[in-house]
Structure formats: structure tokens, C-alpha cells
Design a protein around this motif. Sequence first.
Motif, PDB file in Angstrom:
ATOM      1  N   GLU A  13     -69.306  17.635  47.630  1.00  0.00           N
ATOM      2  CA  GLU A  13     -69.938  18.958  47.813  1.00  0.00           C
ATOM      3  C   GLU A  13     -68.890  19.993  48.196  1.00  0.00           C
ATOM      4  O   GLU A  13     -67.984  19.727  48.992  1.00  0.00           O
TER       5      GLU A  13
ATOM      6  N   LYS B  64     -74.842   8.799  45.526  1.00  0.00           N
ATOM      7  CA  LYS B  64     -75.221   9.919  46.393  1.00  0.00           C
ATOM      8  C   LYS B  64     -74.158  10.179  47.462  1.00  0.00           C
ATOM      9  O   LYS B  64     -73.860  11.333  47.773  1.00  0.00           O
TER      10      LYS B  64
ATOM     11  N   GLN C 295     -71.372  12.001  45.824  1.00  0.00           N
ATOM     12  CA  GLN C 295     -71.748  13.400  45.594  1.00  0.00           C
ATOM     13  C   GLN C 295     -71.683  14.209  46.878  1.00  0.00           C
ATOM     14  O   GLN C 295     -71.251  15.368  46.863  1.00  0.00           O
TER      15      GLN C 295
END
Length: 154
Positions: free
Chosen positions: A139, A132, A135
Motif C-alpha cells: 500500500e 492480502k 498487498q
Amino acid sequence: MLRLADLPIDIAYYIQQIQIQTAATIKESENKLKERGKLLDEDRINILLRGAVTTAKALEEEIYREVKQKENRSYDYCSNEMNLLSLATILAAWSGWVFKSKSEDQNRHTESREQAAAVNKYIESFIRNSIKAGQRIGECGGTPEGRREFIDIG
């Protein structure tokens, strides 16, 4: 009719390959220790990674085929990104297995089992939180340069 391509990836095979490589690393490390009288961390890492990368390339092919079948496209085969994804997948699965196994192995000393159990409690959340975080960094096409992204172990 079930085709071979419809079968999920057998991660146990790859965990076993890493386990074999680990045993070979220990043996080769012992040989280097006898030769030189010392063993550098760099030696151990190079020995282990050589086998792990070879194993990851085989998983990379499977991941490529699976994604291609499901999405009708995939990221370039033999890319650094796909090879590192494969390596990360294998090492994450190996970590899940080794700490779980050692924490439940009644043949191990109690202290060793308890140490493994302490780490085992956090493996899944640590890996998930790492993904996470990556990620979040990615972005809007973001890169890690100049950023800080902290992860919790659990």
C-alpha cells in the motif's frame, strides 16, 4: 466466435508439468544420492526449481496475453515480477491439487490421508491471507524492508 485468446488459462496443464518435474527431481535426486552417498536439500531445490521456472515462463506468456487482451496493457513480459507471479500461481494450484487428491485417495494409508486433509483445510485461506498481507505491505508504494506482516493459516 470463440477465439483461442478468449479461452481461460488451463492450470491443469501446468500442474501436470510440475508433477512431471517432481518425478524427474526424485529420479535425479536418487542418482545424486548414489553418486555422492548423500543428497543435499540444495540439490533437490535446484533440480525442482529449474523445471518449475521453465514451466512458469510458459504461464507468464499466457498471463501477459490475457491481461493485455482484457486491459489493453500488461506488465512487462519476461520480468521477475511476472515470472514469480506465474511460479506462485502454479505452486498454489499444485498445492491445492496435491493435498486434496492425497486426502481423498482411498489407496493411501489412513494416516497419510488424514495428514493431507489436515493441511488441505488451510491451503486456500493461507494463500489468500498471504496475498492480502503482500498487498498491505505494498500500500502507498510500501516495501517489506523494516516491516513485519503476520499471516494466519486459516
